[in-house]
Enzyme design. Structure first.
Site, mmCIF file in Angstrom:
data_model
loop_
_atom_site.group_PDB
_atom_site.id
_atom_site.type_symbol
_atom_site.label_atom_id
_atom_site.label_comp_id
_atom_site.label_asym_id
_atom_site.label_seq_id
_atom_site.Cartn_x
_atom_site.Cartn_y
_atom_site.Cartn_z
ATOM 1 N N LYS A 84 -7.918 -15.780 58.776
ATOM 2 C CA LYS A 84 -6.905 -14.827 59.231
ATOM 3 C C LYS A 84 -7.218 -14.319 60.637
ATOM 4 O O LYS A 84 -6.336 -14.251 61.496
ATOM 5 C CB LYS A 84 -6.796 -13.669 58.232
ATOM 6 C CG LYS A 84 -6.329 -14.104 56.850
ATOM 7 C CD LYS A 84 -6.117 -12.932 55.915
ATOM 8 C CE LYS A 84 -7.404 -12.256 55.505
ATOM 9 N NZ LYS A 84 -8.272 -13.146 54.676
ATOM 10 N N THR A 85 -8.471 -13.971 60.882
ATOM 11 C CA THR A 85 -8.860 -13.512 62.222
ATOM 12 C C THR A 85 -8.683 -14.628 63.243
ATOM 13 O O THR A 85 -8.188 -14.402 64.357
ATOM 14 C CB THR A 85 -10.318 -13.029 62.220
ATOM 15 O OG1 THR A 85 -10.481 -12.004 61.249
ATOM 16 C CG2 THR A 85 -10.726 -12.505 63.584
ATOM 17 N N ASP A 129 -7.310 -5.778 60.932
ATOM 18 C CA ASP A 129 -7.885 -6.389 59.742
ATOM 19 C C ASP A 129 -7.884 -5.359 58.603
ATOM 20 O O ASP A 129 -7.982 -4.155 58.847
ATOM 21 C CB ASP A 129 -9.308 -6.840 60.048
ATOM 22 C CG ASP A 129 -9.814 -7.869 59.048
ATOM 23 O OD1 ASP A 129 -9.029 -8.316 58.204
ATOM 24 O OD2 ASP A 129 -11.007 -8.222 59.122
ATOM 25 N N THR A 178 -6.537 -8.709 52.355
ATOM 26 C CA THR A 178 -6.985 -9.463 51.191
ATOM 27 C C THR A 178 -6.279 -9.005 49.933
ATOM 28 O O THR A 178 -6.421 -9.619 48.881
ATOM 29 C CB THR A 178 -8.508 -9.298 50.999
ATOM 30 O OG1 THR A 178 -8.821 -7.900 50.917
ATOM 31 C CG2 THR A 178 -9.266 -9.903 52.170
ATOM 32 N N ARG A 237 -15.577 -20.028 56.050
ATOM 33 C CA ARG A 237 -16.660 -19.154 56.514
ATOM 34 C C ARG A 237 -17.950 -19.461 55.761
ATOM 35 O O ARG A 237 -19.035 -19.529 56.345
ATOM 36 C CB ARG A 237 -16.278 -17.685 56.337
ATOM 37 C CG ARG A 237 -17.359 -16.716 56.848
ATOM 38 C CD ARG A 237 -16.998 -15.283 56.549
ATOM 39 N NE ARG A 237 -15.790 -14.894 57.260
ATOM 40 C CZ ARG A 237 -15.046 -13.831 56.939
ATOM 41 N NH1 ARG A 237 -15.382 -13.079 55.910
ATOM 42 N NH2 ARG A 237 -13.973 -13.525 57.644
#
Length: 352
Positions: A84-85, A129, A178, A237
């Protein structure tokens, strides 16, 4: 502005302000921060996986560029670590604009948000975020900012207080969450595009790892990358983090190459098993099976047994265990499935 907020200018590649913790794995050193940043794709063409979201977002950005306008506000939802980032940064890069990054927990007052919004420049991307964790007062200010590009600054207190409207430049808000269900409907409805990121397949993770290995100058074998991909819980990640740990093992105890043997040996050291379960996951399963006969058992009781907070068990371990069919959630509590017993090498109570 909050201390956690920072700005990236893609034109000069300069970072100013405090480096965002979300850009790196928790506790990473300066070297790993630099590596993490280097591994991030800068354009949609380089972004691996999420084909539907990529195709939809590409249309949004191409249309905005053709009209000479800023793109609609974008909401990205999905589990942690899926990109997402990275997509927020890609939006800014594709549009040739800067990006401001902050987080919902850092915006606890309307004044915090007003300070950020009033410092935006024309066309900039604002990335928030964990947007579902903003305060209610800040959310209400954001409604007006997203729709009318205006904030009302309150001067004074009590009956004599005055609202002074402050015009904002056109900007694109990219929100990441999330837990999209916690977003209030008025905020969710103000996003022009909503994309949901799903867990990655092993094949896509293999592509992510191959790209990362090239960037880091690693010598790899295809089967070694496959072994890491299979243990990465469908999350880029995690895959990149495990790749770095396998590289450490290969450099210290191996011949420097990422092979199947190196991957297996390294991940055994770091307590990541063949399914990708780590120490916490196995503790949850073992407690369910050996202490509670497979359940059902309440979340709070289970968390106390493994020595963790209930929120940690629920948000870190449980989603993957449920997705892998090892645990089921029922109104009466958590239950270990037959697959969980078999994975631990135990005999289910109903085996006979």
């Amino acid at each position: 502005m909050s201390e956690r907020s920072y700005e990236i200018d893609f034109g000069s590649k300069a970072l100013t302000g405090a480096e965002a913790e979300r850009l790196t794995a928790g506790g990473a050193g300066e070297t790993e921060r630099a590596e993490e940043a280097a591994l991030r794709p800068q354009g949609l063409a380089d972004f691996v996986g999420q084909p539907q979201v990529r195709a939809q977002l590409s249309l949004v950005l191409e249309a905005a560029k053709a009209r000479g306008r800023t793109p609609d506000h974008v909401l990205l939802s999905g589990p942690p670590g899926l990109g997402k980032t990275t997509l927020a940064m890609i939006i800014a890069h594709e549009m040739g604009r800067g990006i401001r990054v902050t987080s919902g927990p850092a915006i606890q007052h309307a004044g915090d948000l007003a300070a950020i919004l009033s410092s935006l420049e024309e066309g900039e991307v604002l990335f928030i975020d964990e947007i579902h964790r903003m305060s209610r007062a800040a959310e209400e200010m954001l409604y007006v900012a997203m729709e009318d590009y205006r904030v009302d600054v309150i001067v004074g207190k009590g009956p004599g207080a005055t609202a002074i409207p402050l015009e904002l430049p056109f900007f694109t808000l990219v929100g990441a969450t999330t837990r999209s269900g916690l977003l209030p409907a008025p905020l969710r409805d103000r996003f022009g595009f909503t994309g949901h990121l799903d867990f990655y397949s092993a094949e896509d993770l293999h592509s992510v790892l191959a790209r990362s290995a090239r960037k880091l100058g690693m010598e790899t074998e295809e089967t070694g990358l496959t072994e890491i991909a299979m243990r990465s819980r469908g999350t880029p990640r995690i895959a990149n983090r495990l790749l770095r740990r396998v590289r450490d093992w290969a450099q210290v105890r191996g011949d420097g190459r990422i092979t199947t043997a190196a991957a297996r040996a390294a991940l055994e050291v770091y307590e990541v098993d063949a399914l990708g379960l780590d120490r916490l996951d196995r503790s949850v399963l073992r407690s369910l099976c050996t202490r509670f006969g497979g359940g059902p058992v309440g979340l709070g009781t289970l968390a106390v047994t493994v020595g963790e907070e209930a929120e940690t068990v629920e948000e870190v371990a449980e989603p993957f265990l449920v997705r892998e069919g090892l645990v089921t959630r029922t109104p009466r509590g958590r239950i270990a499935t037959r697959a969980a017993w078999e994975h631990l090498g135990l005999t289910p109570p109903d085996a006979g």
